[in-house]
Design a protein around this motif. Structure first.
Motif, PDB file in Angstrom:
ATOM      1  N   ARG A  58      -6.240  -0.594  13.220  1.00  0.00           N
ATOM      2  CA  ARG A  58      -6.115   0.565  14.106  1.00  0.00           C
ATOM      3  C   ARG A  58      -6.724   1.823  13.499  1.00  0.00           C
ATOM      4  O   ARG A  58      -6.556   2.912  14.018  1.00  0.00           O
ATOM      5  CB  ARG A  58      -4.638   0.788  14.447  1.00  0.00           C
ATOM      6  CG  ARG A  58      -4.045  -0.323  15.303  1.00  0.00           C
ATOM      7  CD  ARG A  58      -2.537  -0.159  15.482  1.00  0.00           C
ATOM      8  NE  ARG A  58      -2.013  -1.140  16.417  1.00  0.00           N
ATOM      9  CZ  ARG A  58      -1.654  -2.389  16.092  1.00  0.00           C
ATOM     10  NH1 ARG A  58      -1.764  -2.793  14.818  1.00  0.00           N
ATOM     11  NH2 ARG A  58      -1.200  -3.226  17.007  1.00  0.00           N
ATOM     12  N   GLY A  59      -7.411   1.660  12.364  1.00  0.00           N
ATOM     13  CA  GLY A  59      -8.156   2.765  11.795  1.00  0.00           C
ATOM     14  C   GLY A  59      -7.394   3.640  10.830  1.00  0.00           C
ATOM     15  O   GLY A  59      -7.749   4.806  10.646  1.00  0.00           O
ATOM     16  N   VAL A  60      -6.361   3.103  10.174  1.00  0.00           N
ATOM     17  CA  VAL A  60      -5.619   3.856   9.162  1.00  0.00           C
ATOM     18  C   VAL A  60      -5.534   3.019   7.893  1.00  0.00           C
ATOM     19  O   VAL A  60      -5.178   1.839   7.939  1.00  0.00           O
ATOM     20  CB  VAL A  60      -4.200   4.215   9.650  1.00  0.00           C
ATOM     21  CG1 VAL A  60      -3.376   4.813   8.511  1.00  0.00           C
ATOM     22  CG2 VAL A  60      -4.271   5.203  10.807  1.00  0.00           C
ATOM     23  N   LEU A  61      -5.863   3.635   6.764  1.00  0.00           N
ATOM     24  CA  LEU A  61      -5.841   2.937   5.481  1.00  0.00           C
ATOM     25  C   LEU A  61      -4.580   3.275   4.704  1.00  0.00           C
ATOM     26  O   LEU A  61      -4.240   4.451   4.525  1.00  0.00           O
ATOM     27  CB  LEU A  61      -7.057   3.338   4.638  1.00  0.00           C
ATOM     28  CG  LEU A  61      -8.439   3.095   5.255  1.00  0.00           C
ATOM     29  CD1 LEU A  61      -9.515   3.589   4.297  1.00  0.00           C
ATOM     30  CD2 LEU A  61      -8.650   1.622   5.571  1.00  0.00           C
ATOM     31  N   MET A  62      -3.865   2.246   4.268  1.00  0.00           N
ATOM     32  CA  MET A  62      -2.730   2.399   3.370  1.00  0.00           C
ATOM     33  C   MET A  62      -2.669   1.146   2.506  1.00  0.00           C
ATOM     34  O   MET A  62      -3.421   0.193   2.720  1.00  0.00           O
ATOM     35  CB  MET A  62      -1.424   2.596   4.141  1.00  0.00           C
ATOM     36  CG  MET A  62      -1.048   1.433   5.053  1.00  0.00           C
ATOM     37  SD  MET A  62       0.455   1.768   6.005  1.00  0.00           S
ATOM     38  CE  MET A  62      -0.083   3.151   7.009  1.00  0.00           C
ATOM     39  N   GLY A  63      -1.795   1.134   1.538  1.00  0.00           N
ATOM     40  CA  GLY A  63      -1.710  -0.035   0.665  1.00  0.00           C
ATOM     41  C   GLY A  63      -0.296  -0.560   0.592  1.00  0.00           C
ATOM     42  O   GLY A  63       0.652   0.027   1.128  1.00  0.00           O
ATOM     43  N   THR A  64      -0.149  -1.685  -0.072  1.00  0.00           N
ATOM     44  CA  THR A  64       1.181  -2.224  -0.381  1.00  0.00           C
ATOM     45  C   THR A  64       1.314  -2.308  -1.885  1.00  0.00           C
ATOM     46  O   THR A  64       0.367  -2.649  -2.594  1.00  0.00           O
ATOM     47  CB  THR A  64       1.380  -3.609   0.251  1.00  0.00           C
ATOM     48  OG1 THR A  64       0.364  -4.492  -0.221  1.00  0.00           O
ATOM     49  CG2 THR A  64       1.341  -3.530   1.768  1.00  0.00           C
TER      50      THR A  64
END
Length: 1016
Positions: free
Chosen positions: A970-976
């Motif tokens: 959906r066009g959002v970058l995050m990490g785990t």
């Protein structure tokens, strides 16, 4: 009639021969030339070719003297101009008086013949017309400063007297033609009042294509200008208007012909914008003067073809001009001179580009964040062509939905300037170029499902709301006027909308940025098209919604591009969308495997190729923009202009090492240490966080003489072997070999996973006991700790915030045991927590050594170590410390710029405010999603821990990865992060705004709902 016969010269050939011999001593072949009032003869003699002019007896002597003086002036000041030159009489006179058989006094003049072929006999190429403009420009420039009483005469052919045509209107027999003349006369009332304000000078005033000569061997080159009988003092722009009026006769593109003339004239005699703005009307009025004079004289001179030779094509041209929009014609002419198509057009374009980051999203989310594709209108077999949608309007929505399912596309784009052969109706016939069509799209199309809401990117006032019901029309059409500060006003046009807006909006309504404009209409109400928005900008605010051209001629695309500039930036589409560059994803992956270390990882199952960063956004090679909530290296935003400028300026001046003196390194050290507690006063500069931590270990060894390390479980401190050795995140995972004997591991002080029977106020003390155990283990061996190292917020361990009092207790124990305390601020420093510059400050402690990297240079390789004077003195043991690139002038200039931006824009305050806003939103989500076990954060360092069961706190690894990948889609970058990869990790740039936060929240809401539905 008798008076005319008495004054008109009517000399025989024999009489002309006698006059030549008597006054000029010439003999040769004499032949008559056509003329309206005077009598002209061509003279071919052994001494050259001449024209003998016998002037009408009714002409005042002052006028004959004027022409003589004009030619004499040109001979003196512009002798190279190809114009006639006077041949004096035997007695040296320029003019001679004679008498005709009726006793009327005439004057004669002999001038040189200008060689060449009349322009009227050629095809009047664009090059020839531009050459004509240059010739007229040179001619008029040569007459600057020239004046004569004869130039101040009253003449119907003076453009200033064009309104007299109204008195001749009764001679125009056809009622439609009279109405046409009246329309132009009505427009001229405004123009006439502006004529006295224009520059005036003596001009030729009759550059028709019989008075203009071209080179016999090169018809593209004007080689002569003749017949100065109509010359007078009048506005300079009339010269161009008259030449253009004649050049436009029987020309397929009369405005293009005018553009060529004015381009040439302007190159030799620069025009003013206010002159060019009147040209269309002056051309029209020259033609009006011509046709009305011809009509009034036809009765008295039916046998004189000279009077009527151009009347029919003049009427034809007038009808063409009447069908044109004068604003568009003027725009073409302005552009030909290098002016803006309309004043302020380029300022509007520049303003939108400069302020694009502040524009509100046009769709529910920023348009660039959708997976998008061109809708190939030019491809006749593609299911989404205009033609197919128009032929099957009831199926258009289904066609679009099927296309999206098949391709994964969520947004279709129809670009500006695309050629579309579907524009085949009568409405698309060009009004400027005979036989041509308007085929190039001047709007910008966004395709989504019917009902998709669209919002204004800028505050606006509603100009009009109307409905076009014609097939292939606009459906509901809305015009908005925008007047942003520092920008000329402009119009945005919104077409193919649903009719619901008609009852909701009216002219004069005020819309704030982000307000609803309308909804994309279904085919039955949008003109029969596949659902989409036709968005267009008009820099000409005088045009009504229906006057704004949606389709234009390719010949004038440069003009249309200023009048109706590409709206893609206004809509939020990136420039990268249109053209992919470089290698394909597959090729890069293959080459990485062949050329790079195989254990160099790639994010995501489907890798992303980023080609540009800007602010909080990363743009991939397809033009899709991703909101970057993960890469905290670009601390104040990707490609921050202040950083780029500082880097470029210093790199262009000097870059060298620290063995030489330079202001930057001491200035930066002074500024950097000023952000830290007073005990931390000495800085050392390196290139990365890993180098910073390695240098810290060297300092520790020099100060303590020890090697033993206490580190937190699941921590990570860098890439060198000695740092891998103190990073359980590395040595406890695949490929690791476990802890070395000198490494002691303390428990992660994770309050969320603390034993339930621990009182919250005791978490810090209880977790510190794990460090005490490690110190005790060392003492049992007769050793002590060399150092304790921890991130001030444990990031890799899962965004773990240290419980209150933890570091104060740990630092006390370590120091009592003879060790030093190192705060790793590589990820969490530089104001990210908002409340303080450094995360360790939230614990009320002062480390012995602080290491920093990543955000310090906003992406530039820069890092630092800051320590106390006591540790520094121990490190200064005689061994030199030198780092080739650390602390170089460029890096320090970058560091100073980053500090300037953080301080100048109060980014710490922004981080705290936006971080709190996000935390509130995530805690609200926690009430609705059972998978959210914990929300923790400070400033813009946030973690959301996901669990399968809140009571057992079992990690929801699959859910976390699904959310991370879903957000990416959906066009959002995050990490785990975390031992189980079950913590969503967010570290957006410090410039992250409330609007960015709202976008992140909306995407997470949608993603959580989707994952919960899929995984349960």
């Amino acid at each position: 009639m008798n008076d005319i016969l008495k004054t008109s010269p009517n000399f025989t050939l024999e009489a002309a021969v006698d006059l030549l011999k008597e006054h000029y001593g010439l003999a040769g072949k004499v032949s008559p030339l056509a003329s309206e009032r005077d009598q002209n003869f061509k003279v071919e003699s052994a001494e050259g070719t001449f024209i003998l002019k016998i002037v009408n007896a009714a002409e005042p002597a002052v006028e004959s003297d004027f022409q003589t003086a004009l030619l004499a002036h040109l001979a003196t000041h512009a002798g190279d101009l190809p114009v006639p030159h006077i041949r004096p009489t035997l007695s040296g006179e320029s003019l001679v008086s004679i008498t005709n058989t009726h006793g009327a006094a005439h004057r004669i003049r002999l001038v040189s013949w200008v060689k060449g072929e009349p322009l009227a006999k050629t095809d009047r190429s664009e090059a020839a017309l531009e050459s004509l403009g240059r010739m007229l420009g040179r001619f008029d420039a040569a007459l600057k400063g020239f004046m004569h009483p004869g130039a101040l005469r009253d003449l119907d052919w003076d453009i200033r007297t064009a309104a007299r045509s109204a008195g001749r209107l009764s001679h125009v027999a056809n009622a439609e033609d009279r109405a046409l003349v009246e329309r132009f006369l009505k427009r001229f009332t405004t123009v006439a009042s502006r004529l006295p304000t224009l520059r005036a000078a003596v001009i030729h005033n009759d550059a028709n294509d019989w008075n203009v000569l071209v080179d016999d061997a090169d018809h593209d080159r004007i080689c002569g200008l003749i017949d100065f009988g109509d010359a007078l003092h009048t506005p300079v722009i009339a010269e161009v208007a008259i030449a253009a009026a004649y050049a436009g006769l029987n020309h397929a593109d009369p405005i293009g012909a005018t553009a060529a003339i004015i381009r040439g004239f302007h190159a030799e005699y620069p025009l003013l914008e206010e002159e060019v703005d009147l040209l269309f009307d002056l051309i029209s009025m020259r033609l009006i003067t011509s046709v009305t004079i011809s009509a009034s004289r036809r009765v008295n001179a039916e046998d004189n073809p000279y009077l009527t030779i151009s009347e029919r094509p003049a009427w034809t041209l007038l009808r063409k001009l009447d069908r044109m929009n004068p604003r568009f014609a003027t725009a073409i002419l302005r552009k030909a001179c290098g002016f803006e198509a309309v004043p302020g057009a380029r300022a509007v374009i520049d303003w939108i580009e400069t302020n694009r980051k502040s524009l509100a999203p046009l769709l529910e989310k920023p348009a660039a964040t959708y997976p998008a594709a061109l809708v190939p209108f030019a491809d006749p077999v593609h299911p989404m062509t205009i033609a197919s949608a128009a032929e099957r309007p009831d199926e258009a929505q289904a066609i679009w939905e099927a296309y999206c399912r098949e391709t994964g596309v969520e947004l279709g784009i129809g670009p500006f300037a695309e050629e579309r052969t579907v524009y085949a109706g009568e409405m698309f016939v060009s009004r400027f170029i005979e036989g041509a069509r308007r085929t190039h799209h001047l709007g910008f199309d966004l395709f989504q499902a019917a009902g998709t809401r669209v919002f204004t990117p800028l505050a606006a006032t509603v100009v009009s709301v109307e409905v076009e019901r014609d097939p292939l029309g606009y459906g509901c059409l809305i015009a908005l006027r925008h007047e942003p500060e520092g920008c000329p006003p402009f119009i945005s046009l919104w077409g193919h909308l649903a009719h619901e807006a008609v009852n909701r909006l009216k002219a004069g309504d005020r819309l704030e940025a982000g307000a609803l404009v309308g909804e994309m209409g279904a085919p039955k109400e949008n003109g029969g098209w596949a659902p989409h928005l036709h968005l267009q900008i008009s820099t000409d605010t005088t045009l009504s919604a229906t006057e704004i051209l949606g389709v234009g001629e390719p010949r004038y695309l440069d003009v249309w591009a200023e009048l109706f500039p590409d709206a893609r930036t206004f809509a939020g589409i990136t420039k990268e969308f249109y053209k992919r560059q470089g290698r394909s994803h597959e090729e890069i992956v293959k080459m990485r495997r062949e050329l790079l270390l195989p254990n160099l990882s790639i994010s995501y199952d489907k890798p992303i190729k980023f080609v540009r960063g800007e602010g909080v956004w990363l743009i991939d090679d397809s033009g899709r923009a991703y909101l970057d909530c993960f890469n905290n290296v670009c601390h104040i935003g990707h490609a921050h202009p202040a950083v780029v400028e500082a880097m470029a300026r210093q790199a262009a001046t000097l870059n060298t090492n620290t063995r030489y003196l330079h202001d930057n390194i001491v200035a930066y050290a002074e500024r950097l240490t000023a952000t830290l507690p007073k005990e931390l006063t000495v800085a050392g500069f390196v290139n990365s966080g890993s180098e910073a931590n390695s240098l810290a270990l060297r300092m520790m060894r020099a100060h303590t003489g020890r090697e033993n390390a206490i580190t937190l479980d699941w921590s990570y401190h860098g890439t060198t072997q000695e740092l891998i050795d103190i990073s359980p995140y590395k040595f406890r995972r695949k490929g690791g070999k476990g802890p070395k004997p000198h490494v002691y591991i303390a428990a992660v002080p994770d309050s969320y996973r603390a034993p339930s029977d621990w009182p919250i106020e005791e978490h810090g003390k209880r977790f510190a006991e794990s460090v005490a155990e490690q110190i005790a283990a060392m003492k049992a061996k007769g050793e002590g700790p060399g150092f304790f190292i921890a991130e001030s917020i444990a990031s890799v361990a899962g965004q773990v915030f240290l419980p209150e009092g933890y570091l104060k207790e740990v630092y006390r124990m370590v120091r009592e045991a003879g060790g030093v305390c190192i705060a790793d601020e590589v990820q969490v420093g530089f104001g990210r927590v908002g409340s303080h510059w450094w995360a360790f400050e939230t614990q009320g402690v002062v480390p012995d050594i602080v290491t920093m990297g990543k955000p310090i240079g906003d992406g530039h390789p820069l890092a630092a170590v800051v320590t106390t004077r006591e540790v520094t003195d121990s490190f200064n043991n005689g061994m030199e410390y030198f780092n080739t690139f650390g602390g170089n002038p460029v890096s320090c200039a970058v560091g100073l710029a980053v500090l300037d931006v953080i301080e100048g824009q109060d980014l710490r305050g922004n981080a705290l405010a936006v971080g709190n806003y996000l935390m509130d939103a995530f805690r609200d989500m926690q009430k609705r999603y059972q998978a959210i076990g914990d929300v923790r954060g400070l400033g813009l360092f946030i973690g959301i821990e996901l669990v399968t069961d809140r009571k057992s706190k079992a990690p929801a690894t699959e859910f976390a990865r699904a959310v991370s990948n879903g957000a990416r889609c959906r066009g959002v970058l995050m990490g785990t992060e975390g031992p189980h990869d079950n913590v969503l990790k967010m570290r957006p740039p410090m410039i992250f705004s409330r609007r960015d936060a709202d976008h992140l929240i909306a995407v997470l809401e949608e993603t959580f709902a989707g994952v919960e539905k899929t995984l349960g």
